[in-house]
Design a protein around this motif. Structure first.
Motif, PDB file in Angstrom:
ATOM      1  N   TYR A  70       0.846  -1.025  -0.019  1.00 53.88           N
ATOM      2  CA  TYR A  70      -0.053  -0.140   0.223  1.00 53.88           C
ATOM      3  C   TYR A  70       0.941   1.352  -0.003  1.00 53.88           C
ATOM      4  O   TYR A  70       1.834   1.131   0.207  1.00 53.88           O
ATOM      5  CB  TYR A  70      -0.775   0.104   1.322  1.00 53.88           C
ATOM      6  CG  TYR A  70      -1.675  -1.285   1.347  1.00 53.88           C
ATOM      7  CD1 TYR A  70      -1.505  -2.367   2.154  1.00 53.88           C
ATOM      8  CD2 TYR A  70      -3.025  -1.386   0.263  1.00 53.88           C
ATOM      9  CE1 TYR A  70      -2.491  -3.420   2.236  1.00 53.88           C
ATOM     10  CE2 TYR A  70      -3.759  -2.538   0.571  1.00 53.88           C
ATOM     11  CZ  TYR A  70      -3.532  -3.419   1.373  1.00 53.88           C
ATOM     12  OH  TYR A  70      -4.218  -4.521   1.246  1.00 53.88           O
ATOM     13  N   SER A  71       0.316   2.429  -0.450  1.00 52.93           N
ATOM     14  CA  SER A  71       1.235   3.449  -0.401  1.00 52.93           C
ATOM     15  C   SER A  71       1.783   3.912   0.754  1.00 52.93           C
ATOM     16  O   SER A  71       1.192   3.919   1.895  1.00 52.93           O
ATOM     17  CB  SER A  71       0.194   4.959  -0.802  1.00 52.93           C
ATOM     18  OG  SER A  71       0.834   5.965  -1.070  1.00 52.93           O
ATOM     19  N   GLN A  93       3.629   2.203   2.766  1.00 50.57           N
ATOM     20  CA  GLN A  93       3.968   1.277   3.597  1.00 50.57           C
ATOM     21  C   GLN A  93       4.870   0.236   2.979  1.00 50.57           C
ATOM     22  O   GLN A  93       5.102   0.072   1.875  1.00 50.57           O
ATOM     23  CB  GLN A  93       2.312   0.484   3.955  1.00 50.57           C
ATOM     24  CG  GLN A  93       1.419   1.475   4.478  1.00 50.57           C
ATOM     25  CD  GLN A  93       0.214   0.677   5.024  1.00 50.57           C
ATOM     26  OE1 GLN A  93       0.190  -0.730   5.217  1.00 50.57           O
ATOM     27  NE2 GLN A  93      -1.130   1.354   5.197  1.00 50.57           N
ATOM     28  N   GLU A 131      -9.605   0.995  -0.870  1.00 48.60           N
ATOM     29  CA  GLU A 131      -8.502   0.960   0.031  1.00 48.60           C
ATOM     30  C   GLU A 131      -7.859  -0.395  -0.391  1.00 48.60           C
ATOM     31  O   GLU A 131      -6.578  -0.625  -0.074  1.00 48.60           O
ATOM     32  CB  GLU A 131      -8.857   0.759   1.344  1.00 48.60           C
ATOM     33  CG  GLU A 131      -9.928  -0.536   1.517  1.00 48.60           C
ATOM     34  CD  GLU A 131     -11.295   0.304   1.811  1.00 48.60           C
ATOM     35  OE1 GLU A 131     -11.785   0.984   1.021  1.00 48.60           O
ATOM     36  OE2 GLU A 131     -12.338  -0.476   2.316  1.00 48.60           O
ATOM     37  N   ASP A 132      -8.134  -1.065  -1.659  1.00 45.82           N
ATOM     38  CA  ASP A 132      -7.298  -2.024  -2.243  1.00 45.82           C
ATOM     39  C   ASP A 132      -6.365  -1.438  -3.188  1.00 45.82           C
ATOM     40  O   ASP A 132      -5.543  -2.304  -3.579  1.00 45.82           O
ATOM     41  CB  ASP A 132      -8.492  -2.864  -3.089  1.00 45.82           C
ATOM     42  CG  ASP A 132      -9.371  -3.845  -2.030  1.00 45.82           C
ATOM     43  OD1 ASP A 132     -10.526  -3.846  -2.605  1.00 45.82           O
ATOM     44  OD2 ASP A 132      -9.159  -4.018  -1.049  1.00 45.82           O
ATOM     45  N   SER A 133      -6.448  -0.130  -3.496  1.00 48.75           N
ATOM     46  CA  SER A 133      -5.521   0.249  -4.316  1.00 48.75           C
ATOM     47  C   SER A 133      -4.239   0.104  -3.947  1.00 48.75           C
ATOM     48  O   SER A 133      -3.774   0.543  -2.546  1.00 48.75           O
ATOM     49  CB  SER A 133      -5.706   1.937  -4.487  1.00 48.75           C
ATOM     50  OG  SER A 133      -6.875   2.175  -5.062  1.00 48.75           O
ATOM     51  N   ALA A 134      -3.423  -0.469  -4.506  1.00 45.56           N
ATOM     52  CA  ALA A 134      -1.924  -0.933  -4.088  1.00 45.56           C
ATOM     53  C   ALA A 134      -1.000  -1.453  -5.311  1.00 45.56           C
ATOM     54  O   ALA A 134      -1.826  -1.698  -6.275  1.00 45.56           O
ATOM     55  CB  ALA A 134      -2.007  -1.834  -2.966  1.00 45.56           C
TER      56      ALA A 134
END
Lengths: 109, 119
Positions: free
Chosen positions: A39-40, A42, A80-83
């Protein structure tokens, strides 16, 4: 030698749409397959592993030995699945996986 | 699990200089790995560093360019020597911990990465 192919560099979907991130592998033995996610802002972390046969954050992945695939699926994508998603193959208990080039998933509102 | 700290988190360096990246783990681990992560490309394993032995380098990576130290079971360094703009990348430290409660066999844990820009 083993190889992992993720054909899509970028996958863009709208919230609520199904998503499938493709992963194909080449390996002559029995592979251990993983999906890692970043994730962004992270660190890279394990999402799921085929041997566990579990659903994590709504994602599932089934190992298809006939098609040598391990696609990652989720029926309803969330923002929030954007990664960045990496498919990885570990051969022969080496604990050293080979990674695909990654697929960037963007989920639009 | 394992918590990995990497330093520096980012740096901008001049061509021809060298930079050493440190990796500290909060538990003793046998196998530590150094990866390079370039945009649009896969994570590439540079070398495996086991305590008490020479690092094992992957094809395309050599010790003179990427010397590695592994003085104990919780620490390792990677040096990028004689840097050129092509070395600009994110360098990741990674470890495997023995399977146990909440940890699956073969699960890798990663540091946050060191973003290196070479001018």
């Amino acid at each position: 030698a083993q190889r992992v192919t993720q054909p899509e560099k970028l996958l863009s979907v709208f919230k609520g749409a199904p998503v499938e991130l493709k992963c194909n592998y080449s390996y002559s033995g029995s592979p251990e397959l993983f999906w890692y996610v970043q994730y962004s802002r992270q660190r890279l972390q394990l999402l799921l592993r085929h041997i566990s046969r579990e659903s994590i954050k709504g994602f599932t992945a089934d190992l298809n030995k006939g098609e040598t695939s391990f696609h990652l699926k989720k029926p309803f994508a969330q923002e929030e699945d954007s990664a960045m998603y990496y498919c990885a193959l570990e051969a022969g208990g080496s604990y050293i996986p080979t990674f695909g080039r990654g697929t960037s998933l963007i989920v639009h509102p | 699990s394992a918590v990995i700290s990497q330093k520096p988190s980012r740096d901008i360096c001049q061509r021809g200089t060298s930079l050493t990246i440190q990796c500290q783990v909060d538990s003793q681990v046998t196998m530590m790995f150094w990866y390079r992560q370039q945009p649009g490309q896969s994570l590439t394993l540079i070398a495996t560093a086991n305590q008490g032995s020479e690092a094992t380098y992957e094809s395309g990576f050599v010790i003179d360019k990427f010397p590695i130290s592994r003085p104990n079971l919780t620490f390792s360094t990677l040096t990028v020597s004689n840097m050129s703009p092509e070395d600009s990348s994110i360098y990741l430290c990674s470890v495997v911990v023995p399977p146990g409660l909440g940890v699956m066999a073969g699960e890798l844990f990663f540091g946050e990465g060191s973003r290196l820009t070479v001018l």
